[in-house]
Write a protein that holds these residues in place. Sequence first.
Motif, PDB file in Angstrom:
ATOM      1  N   VAL A   2      27.568  54.053  28.413  1.00 27.00           N
ATOM      2  CA  VAL A   2      28.330  53.260  27.453  1.00 27.00           C
ATOM      3  C   VAL A   2      29.493  52.589  28.278  1.00 27.00           C
ATOM      4  O   VAL A   2      29.850  51.454  28.057  1.00 27.00           O
ATOM      5  N   ALA A   3      30.209  53.106  29.183  1.00 26.61           N
ATOM      6  CA  ALA A   3      31.129  52.643  30.051  1.00 26.61           C
ATOM      7  C   ALA A   3      30.648  51.519  30.531  1.00 26.61           C
ATOM      8  O   ALA A   3      31.569  50.380  30.966  1.00 26.61           O
ATOM      9  N   ALA A   4      29.439  51.535  31.469  1.00 24.82           N
ATOM     10  CA  ALA A   4      29.075  50.397  32.258  1.00 24.82           C
ATOM     11  C   ALA A   4      28.536  49.180  31.267  1.00 24.82           C
ATOM     12  O   ALA A   4      28.689  48.179  31.402  1.00 24.82           O
ATOM     13  N   MET A   5      28.027  49.458  30.070  1.00 27.63           N
ATOM     14  CA  MET A   5      27.845  48.737  28.945  1.00 27.63           C
ATOM     15  C   MET A   5      28.837  47.786  28.656  1.00 27.63           C
ATOM     16  O   MET A   5      28.947  46.679  28.527  1.00 27.63           O
ATOM     17  N   ARG A   6      30.025  48.634  28.248  1.00 29.21           N
ATOM     18  CA  ARG A   6      31.299  47.938  27.816  1.00 29.21           C
ATOM     19  C   ARG A   6      31.613  47.051  28.868  1.00 29.21           C
ATOM     20  O   ARG A   6      32.161  45.861  28.826  1.00 29.21           O
ATOM     21  N   LEU A   7      31.853  47.264  30.220  1.00 31.49           N
ATOM     22  CA  LEU A   7      32.214  46.614  31.344  1.00 31.49           C
ATOM     23  C   LEU A   7      31.316  45.380  31.443  1.00 31.49           C
ATOM     24  O   LEU A   7      31.894  44.284  31.650  1.00 31.49           O
ATOM     25  N   TRP A   8      30.054  45.349  31.199  1.00 30.03           N
ATOM     26  CA  TRP A   8      29.017  44.462  31.154  1.00 30.03           C
ATOM     27  C   TRP A   8      29.280  43.439  30.053  1.00 30.03           C
ATOM     28  O   TRP A   8      29.480  42.210  30.314  1.00 30.03           O
ATOM     29  N   TRP A   9      29.679  43.938  28.940  1.00 38.90           N
ATOM     30  CA  TRP A   9      29.848  42.990  27.576  1.00 38.90           C
ATOM     31  C   TRP A   9      31.209  42.265  28.198  1.00 38.90           C
ATOM     32  O   TRP A   9      31.439  40.914  27.760  1.00 38.90           O
ATOM     33  N   ALA A  15      33.891  26.635  39.076  1.00 39.90           N
ATOM     34  CA  ALA A  15      35.128  26.315  38.230  1.00 39.90           C
ATOM     35  C   ALA A  15      36.285  27.399  38.625  1.00 39.90           C
ATOM     36  O   ALA A  15      37.428  27.192  38.261  1.00 39.90           O
ATOM     37  N   GLY A  16      35.910  28.090  39.600  1.00 44.09           N
ATOM     38  CA  GLY A  16      36.736  29.164  40.088  1.00 44.09           C
ATOM     39  C   GLY A  16      36.817  30.594  39.741  1.00 44.09           C
ATOM     40  O   GLY A  16      37.570  31.519  40.043  1.00 44.09           O
ATOM     41  N   ASN A  17      35.646  30.681  39.034  1.00 40.92           N
ATOM     42  CA  ASN A  17      35.441  32.192  38.539  1.00 40.92           C
ATOM     43  C   ASN A  17      34.589  33.067  39.454  1.00 40.92           C
ATOM     44  O   ASN A  17      33.219  32.976  39.246  1.00 40.92           O
ATOM     45  N   ALA A  18      35.011  33.696  40.418  1.00 44.46           N
ATOM     46  CA  ALA A  18      34.045  34.462  41.453  1.00 44.46           C
ATOM     47  C   ALA A  18      33.332  35.522  40.883  1.00 44.46           C
ATOM     48  O   ALA A  18      32.169  35.851  41.474  1.00 44.46           O
ATOM     49  N   GLU A  19      33.643  36.094  39.952  1.00 39.99           N
ATOM     50  CA  GLU A  19      32.844  37.093  39.252  1.00 39.99           C
ATOM     51  C   GLU A  19      31.482  36.426  38.855  1.00 39.99           C
ATOM     52  O   GLU A  19      30.547  37.329  38.692  1.00 39.99           O
ATOM     53  N   ALA A  20      31.419  35.171  38.795  1.00 44.21           N
ATOM     54  CA  ALA A  20      29.868  34.735  38.334  1.00 44.21           C
ATOM     55  C   ALA A  20      28.833  34.960  39.331  1.00 44.21           C
ATOM     56  O   ALA A  20      27.794  34.919  39.172  1.00 44.21           O
ATOM     57  N   HIS A  21      29.570  35.264  40.628  1.00 42.69           N
ATOM     58  CA  HIS A  21      28.560  35.488  41.789  1.00 42.69           C
ATOM     59  C   HIS A  21      28.715  37.066  42.267  1.00 42.69           C
ATOM     60  O   HIS A  21      28.383  37.534  43.288  1.00 42.69           O
ATOM     61  N   ALA A  22      29.399  37.863  41.235  1.00 44.99           N
ATOM     62  CA  ALA A  22      29.777  39.396  41.739  1.00 44.99           C
ATOM     63  C   ALA A  22      28.450  40.113  41.618  1.00 44.99           C
ATOM     64  O   ALA A  22      27.632  39.810  41.187  1.00 44.99           O
ATOM     65  N   ALA A  23      28.541  41.282  42.345  1.00 47.61           N
ATOM     66  CA  ALA A  23      27.182  42.318  42.150  1.00 47.61           C
ATOM     67  C   ALA A  23      27.284  42.751  40.703  1.00 47.61           C
ATOM     68  O   ALA A  23      28.185  42.754  40.082  1.00 47.61           O
ATOM     69  N   PRO A  24      26.143  43.027  40.379  1.00 47.78           N
ATOM     70  CA  PRO A  24      25.559  43.615  39.138  1.00 47.78           C
ATOM     71  C   PRO A  24      26.761  44.607  38.888  1.00 47.78           C
ATOM     72  O   PRO A  24      27.072  45.675  39.699  1.00 47.78           O
ATOM     73  N   ILE A  25      26.855  44.946  37.606  1.00 53.03           N
ATOM     74  CA  ILE A  25      27.675  46.101  37.001  1.00 53.03           C
ATOM     75  C   ILE A  25      26.676  47.298  36.963  1.00 53.03           C
ATOM     76  O   ILE A  25      25.740  47.450  36.385  1.00 53.03           O
ATOM     77  N   THR A  26      27.193  48.256  37.641  1.00 52.65           N
ATOM     78  CA  THR A  26      26.343  49.616  37.546  1.00 52.65           C
ATOM     79  C   THR A  26      26.963  51.066  37.059  1.00 52.65           C
ATOM     80  O   THR A  26      28.351  50.641  36.751  1.00 52.65           O
ATOM     81  N   ASP A  27      26.114  51.943  36.797  1.00 54.01           N
ATOM     82  CA  ASP A  27      26.955  53.222  35.999  1.00 54.01           C
ATOM     83  C   ASP A  27      28.096  53.609  37.306  1.00 54.01           C
ATOM     84  O   ASP A  27      28.917  54.163  36.910  1.00 54.01           O
ATOM     85  N   ASP A  28      27.834  53.569  38.404  1.00 52.16           N
ATOM     86  CA  ASP A  28      28.461  54.224  39.443  1.00 52.16           C
ATOM     87  C   ASP A  28      29.903  53.532  39.612  1.00 52.16           C
ATOM     88  O   ASP A  28      30.983  53.749  39.555  1.00 52.16           O
ATOM     89  N   GLY A  29      29.741  52.004  39.267  1.00 50.90           N
ATOM     90  CA  GLY A  29      30.848  51.159  39.566  1.00 50.90           C
ATOM     91  C   GLY A  29      31.680  51.350  38.145  1.00 50.90           C
ATOM     92  O   GLY A  29      33.048  51.415  38.116  1.00 50.90           O
ATOM     93  N   ALA A  30      30.990  51.703  37.012  1.00 48.21           N
ATOM     94  CA  ALA A  30      31.694  51.895  35.753  1.00 48.21           C
ATOM     95  C   ALA A  30      32.667  53.146  35.681  1.00 48.21           C
ATOM     96  O   ALA A  30      33.935  53.319  35.346  1.00 48.21           O
ATOM     97  N   THR A  31      31.948  54.184  36.326  1.00 48.72           N
ATOM     98  CA  THR A  31      32.582  55.636  36.669  1.00 48.72           C
ATOM     99  C   THR A  31      33.840  55.327  37.830  1.00 48.72           C
ATOM    100  O   THR A  31      34.913  55.823  37.331  1.00 48.72           O
ATOM    101  N   GLN A  32      33.566  54.864  38.828  1.00 49.75           N
ATOM    102  CA  GLN A  32      34.739  54.485  39.756  1.00 49.75           C
ATOM    103  C   GLN A  32      35.743  53.746  39.391  1.00 49.75           C
ATOM    104  O   GLN A  32      37.133  54.301  39.381  1.00 49.75           O
ATOM    105  N   GLY A  33      35.523  52.830  38.217  1.00 48.87           N
ATOM    106  CA  GLY A  33      36.540  51.979  37.774  1.00 48.87           C
ATOM    107  C   GLY A  33      37.259  52.763  36.640  1.00 48.87           C
ATOM    108  O   GLY A  33      38.510  52.762  36.502  1.00 48.87           O
ATOM    109  N   SER A  34      36.710  53.700  36.001  1.00 45.63           N
ATOM    110  CA  SER A  34      37.445  54.536  34.851  1.00 45.63           C
ATOM    111  C   SER A  34      38.313  55.683  35.542  1.00 45.63           C
ATOM    112  O   SER A  34      39.243  56.098  35.064  1.00 45.63           O
ATOM    113  N   ARG A  35      37.975  55.965  36.781  1.00 45.78           N
ATOM    114  CA  ARG A  35      38.496  56.976  37.431  1.00 45.78           C
ATOM    115  C   ARG A  35      39.896  56.387  37.866  1.00 45.78           C
ATOM    116  O   ARG A  35      40.978  57.055  37.963  1.00 45.78           O
TER     117      ARG A  35
END
Length: 185
Positions: free
Chosen positions: A75-82, A163-183
Amino acid sequence: MNNRVDMDVCSGCAGDVGGQPTEALVYHRIVASKVRAVFADINKGNYEPMLASLAPEFSYRFYGSHALSGERRTVAAMRLWWERVFRLIPDARFEVDEVIVAGGPWFTRIATVAHVSGPLPDGTRYENTVNQILHMRWGKITKIRTLEDTVTLQRALDAVAMAGNAEAHAAPITDDGATQGSRTS
């Protein structure tokens, strides 16, 4: 014009009996209504009902190779994705065209077709068709597979990046990334 379709697929169901809907048909209509309600909530910027519908163990895969693609199982990764979806296309709107429901509560299969649209920073509009296959057990989603025209999506993401939003070319959000982000939060 709204071409809304809700369809029931009952393997081995008798259909309407004596003018009365069968229990399976009623169940399928309830499921289709709930799917439409979740999309309506998302259109208001509220993705929490979608997250609440996920089973403790689920898989969400968005096909392609772009900032919204990948597979998530938390759910953490899904929340970051949304959150990312709404940062990239803040006014995205979904119009559900079709919901097909098959099976009983112990294993329900749902197919949705929705039109997604929203303004882009360059003045154009993002217009695409989203196809989803969902599996549900006892009212909780266990599997979602999302496919849309990835060339059209990538063009939209390119416009957002230009238009300046680099996140549009960011790597996909993963469960590992969501866990590291929450830590680190």
